[in-house]
Motif scaffolding. Structure first.
Motif, PDB file in Angstrom:
ATOM      1  N   ASP A  61       0.832  -1.202   0.000  1.00  0.00           N
ATOM      2  CA  ASP A  61       0.000   0.000   0.000  1.00  0.00           C
ATOM      3  C   ASP A  61       0.867   1.252   0.000  1.00  0.00           C
ATOM      4  OD1 ASP A  61      -2.302  -1.557   0.115  1.00  0.00           O
ATOM      5  OD2 ASP A  61      -2.411  -1.460   2.301  1.00  0.00           O
ATOM      6  N   ALA A  62       1.913   1.251   0.801  1.00  0.00           N
ATOM      7  CA  ALA A  62       2.802   2.408   0.886  1.00  0.00           C
ATOM      8  C   ALA A  62       3.520   2.631  -0.444  1.00  0.00           C
ATOM      9  CB  ALA A  62       3.815   2.210   2.013  1.00  0.00           C
ATOM     10  N   HIS A  63       3.982   1.548  -1.068  1.00  0.00           N
ATOM     11  CA  HIS A  63       4.668   1.678  -2.362  1.00  0.00           C
ATOM     12  C   HIS A  63       3.705   2.169  -3.442  1.00  0.00           C
ATOM     13  CE1 HIS A  63       8.566   0.167  -1.197  1.00  0.00           C
ATOM     14  NE2 HIS A  63       7.999  -0.879  -0.626  1.00  0.00           N
ATOM     15  N   ASP A  64       2.480   1.645  -3.431  1.00  0.00           N
ATOM     16  CA  ASP A  64       1.473   2.093  -4.399  1.00  0.00           C
ATOM     17  C   ASP A  64       1.204   3.582  -4.235  1.00  0.00           C
ATOM     18  OD1 ASP A  64       1.266  -0.498  -5.309  1.00  0.00           O
ATOM     19  OD2 ASP A  64      -0.687  -0.885  -4.377  1.00  0.00           O
ATOM     20  N   ALA A  65       1.060   4.026  -3.004  1.00  0.00           N
ATOM     21  CA  ALA A  65       0.780   5.439  -2.745  1.00  0.00           C
ATOM     22  C   ALA A  65       1.945   6.310  -3.213  1.00  0.00           C
ATOM     23  CB  ALA A  65       0.497   5.665  -1.258  1.00  0.00           C
ATOM     24  N   GLN A  66       3.182   5.859  -2.982  1.00  0.00           N
ATOM     25  CA  GLN A  66       4.361   6.614  -3.436  1.00  0.00           C
ATOM     26  C   GLN A  66       4.400   6.682  -4.959  1.00  0.00           C
ATOM     27  OE1 GLN A  66       7.611   4.515  -1.639  1.00  0.00           O
ATOM     28  NE2 GLN A  66       7.474   5.649   0.285  1.00  0.00           N
ATOM     29  N   PHE A  67       4.133   5.547  -5.604  1.00  0.00           N
ATOM     30  CA  PHE A  67       4.133   5.515  -7.060  1.00  0.00           C
ATOM     31  C   PHE A  67       3.095   6.477  -7.629  1.00  0.00           C
ATOM     32  CE2 PHE A  67       2.051   3.823 -10.871  1.00  0.00           C
ATOM     33  CZ  PHE A  67       3.109   3.899 -11.773  1.00  0.00           C
ATOM     34  N   LEU A  68       1.877   6.419  -7.109  1.00  0.00           N
ATOM     35  CA  LEU A  68       0.817   7.287  -7.622  1.00  0.00           C
ATOM     36  C   LEU A  68       1.080   8.756  -7.308  1.00  0.00           C
ATOM     37  CD1 LEU A  68      -2.248   4.998  -7.051  1.00  0.00           C
ATOM     38  CD2 LEU A  68      -1.199   5.631  -9.214  1.00  0.00           C
ATOM     39  N   ALA A  69       1.728   9.035  -6.200  1.00  0.00           N
ATOM     40  CA  ALA A  69       2.107  10.422  -5.900  1.00  0.00           C
ATOM     41  C   ALA A  69       3.122  10.915  -6.932  1.00  0.00           C
ATOM     42  CB  ALA A  69       2.677  10.520  -4.486  1.00  0.00           C
ATOM     43  N   ARG A  70       4.045  10.033  -7.332  1.00  0.00           N
ATOM     44  CA  ARG A  70       5.033  10.404  -8.347  1.00  0.00           C
ATOM     45  C   ARG A  70       4.357  10.647  -9.697  1.00  0.00           C
ATOM     46  NH1 ARG A  70       9.940   6.444  -9.229  1.00  0.00           N
ATOM     47  NH2 ARG A  70       8.195   5.201  -9.930  1.00  0.00           N
ATOM     48  N   VAL A  71       3.388   9.788 -10.048  1.00  0.00           N
ATOM     49  CA  VAL A  71       2.646   9.967 -11.296  1.00  0.00           C
ATOM     50  C   VAL A  71       1.876  11.286 -11.254  1.00  0.00           C
ATOM     51  CG1 VAL A  71       0.748   9.073 -12.712  1.00  0.00           C
ATOM     52  CG2 VAL A  71       2.489   7.507 -11.834  1.00  0.00           C
ATOM     53  N   GLN A  72       1.194  11.537 -10.142  1.00  0.00           N
ATOM     54  CA  GLN A  72       0.435  12.785  -9.982  1.00  0.00           C
ATOM     55  C   GLN A  72       1.356  13.993 -10.130  1.00  0.00           C
ATOM     56  OE1 GLN A  72      -2.939  12.997  -9.270  1.00  0.00           O
ATOM     57  NE2 GLN A  72      -2.897  15.207  -9.320  1.00  0.00           N
ATOM     58  N   SER A  73       2.521  13.922  -9.534  1.00  0.00           N
ATOM     59  CA  SER A  73       3.481  15.015  -9.626  1.00  0.00           C
ATOM     60  C   SER A  73       3.927  15.233 -11.077  1.00  0.00           C
ATOM     61  CB  SER A  73       4.689  14.716  -8.741  1.00  0.00           C
ATOM     62  OG  SER A  73       5.653  15.722  -8.856  1.00  0.00           O
ATOM     63  N   GLY A  74       4.161  14.153 -11.798  1.00  0.00           N
ATOM     64  CA  GLY A  74       4.550  14.260 -13.205  1.00  0.00           C
ATOM     65  C   GLY A  74       3.461  14.873 -14.057  1.00  0.00           C
ATOM     66  N   ILE A  75       2.224  14.503 -13.765  1.00  0.00           N
ATOM     67  CA  ILE A  75       1.094  15.072 -14.505  1.00  0.00           C
ATOM     68  C   ILE A  75       0.997  16.567 -14.220  1.00  0.00           C
ATOM     69  CG2 ILE A  75      -1.430  15.111 -14.676  1.00  0.00           C
ATOM     70  CD1 ILE A  75      -1.288  12.042 -14.146  1.00  0.00           C
ATOM     71  N   GLU A  76       1.110  16.926 -12.950  1.00  0.00           N
ATOM     72  CA  GLU A  76       1.044  18.342 -12.579  1.00  0.00           C
ATOM     73  C   GLU A  76       2.224  19.120 -13.175  1.00  0.00           C
ATOM     74  OE1 GLU A  76       0.754  18.183  -8.330  1.00  0.00           O
ATOM     75  OE2 GLU A  76      -1.358  17.571  -8.409  1.00  0.00           O
ATOM     76  N   GLY A  77       3.366  18.436 -13.340  1.00  0.00           N
ATOM     77  CA  GLY A  77       4.541  19.051 -13.940  1.00  0.00           C
ATOM     78  C   GLY A  77       4.512  19.054 -15.460  1.00  0.00           C
ATOM     79  N   LYS A  78       3.382  18.583 -16.022  1.00  0.00           N
ATOM     80  CA  LYS A  78       3.157  18.576 -17.464  1.00  0.00           C
ATOM     81  C   LYS A  78       4.217  17.772 -18.222  1.00  0.00           C
ATOM     82  CE  LYS A  78       0.354  22.664 -17.491  1.00  0.00           C
ATOM     83  NZ  LYS A  78      -0.811  22.056 -16.945  1.00  0.00           N
ATOM     84  N   LEU A  79       4.562  16.589 -17.669  1.00  0.00           N
ATOM     85  CA  LEU A  79       5.530  15.726 -18.340  1.00  0.00           C
ATOM     86  C   LEU A  79       4.942  15.010 -19.547  1.00  0.00           C
ATOM     87  CD1 LEU A  79       7.503  14.250 -15.319  1.00  0.00           C
ATOM     88  CD2 LEU A  79       8.166  16.093 -16.862  1.00  0.00           C
ATOM     89  N   GLY A  80       3.638  15.022 -19.682  1.00  0.00           N
ATOM     90  CA  GLY A  80       3.009  14.541 -20.898  1.00  0.00           C
ATOM     91  C   GLY A  80       2.442  13.137 -20.826  1.00  0.00           C
ATOM     92  N   GLU A  81       1.657  12.833 -21.842  1.00  0.00           N
ATOM     93  CA  GLU A  81       0.954  11.557 -21.913  1.00  0.00           C
ATOM     94  C   GLU A  81       1.917  10.393 -22.070  1.00  0.00           C
ATOM     95  OE1 GLU A  81      -2.485   9.349 -24.593  1.00  0.00           O
ATOM     96  OE2 GLU A  81      -2.097  11.476 -24.896  1.00  0.00           O
ATOM     97  N   GLU A  82       2.934  10.532 -22.906  1.00  0.00           N
ATOM     98  CA  GLU A  82       3.878   9.435 -23.126  1.00  0.00           C
ATOM     99  C   GLU A  82       4.596   9.067 -21.831  1.00  0.00           C
ATOM    100  OE1 GLU A  82       4.278   7.366 -25.731  1.00  0.00           O
ATOM    101  OE2 GLU A  82       2.520   8.452 -26.472  1.00  0.00           O
ATOM    102  N   TRP A  83       5.042  10.068 -21.073  1.00  0.00           N
ATOM    103  CA  TRP A  83       5.703   9.815 -19.790  1.00  0.00           C
ATOM    104  C   TRP A  83       4.766   9.061 -18.866  1.00  0.00           C
ATOM    105  CZ3 TRP A  83       4.547  11.088 -14.763  1.00  0.00           C
ATOM    106  CH2 TRP A  83       5.537  10.844 -13.823  1.00  0.00           C
TER     107      TRP A  83
END
Length: 90
Positions: A61-83
């Protein structure tokens, strides 16, 4: 185990997932909700009293939450759909 799907039916079936990340890529937004949070939201919407369950959080659960937080951060940082797609590939 993390899987990405495009079928909106998954959102209405909490038994199929533990953590749901809904991505709105065109608008650069996303939301993350646990099955427990979704259950509470549904019960409140139905006007029922809500009793929160407290299952023990596992290392997964902790790893999943960290992973999704990283994805959310990338989306907010406009890293794009491919990323974002690459993040979900094994």
């Amino acid at each position: 185990f993390i899987a990405g799907v495009t079928n909106p039916m998954f959102e209405s079936h909490e038994a199929w997932w533990d953590l749901l990340c809904t991505l709105d890529l065109p608008n650069g937004r996303g939301t993350v909700v646990t099955a427990e949070e979704k259950r509470i939201e549904k019960e409140r919407a139905a006007g029922r009293a809500v009793e929160k369950h407290h299952p023990g959080e596992s290392a997964h659960d902790a790893h999943d939450a960290q992973f999704l937080a990283r994805v959310q951060s990338g989306i907010e940082g406009k890293l794009g759909e491919e990323w974002t797609k690459v993040m979900f590939q094994a």
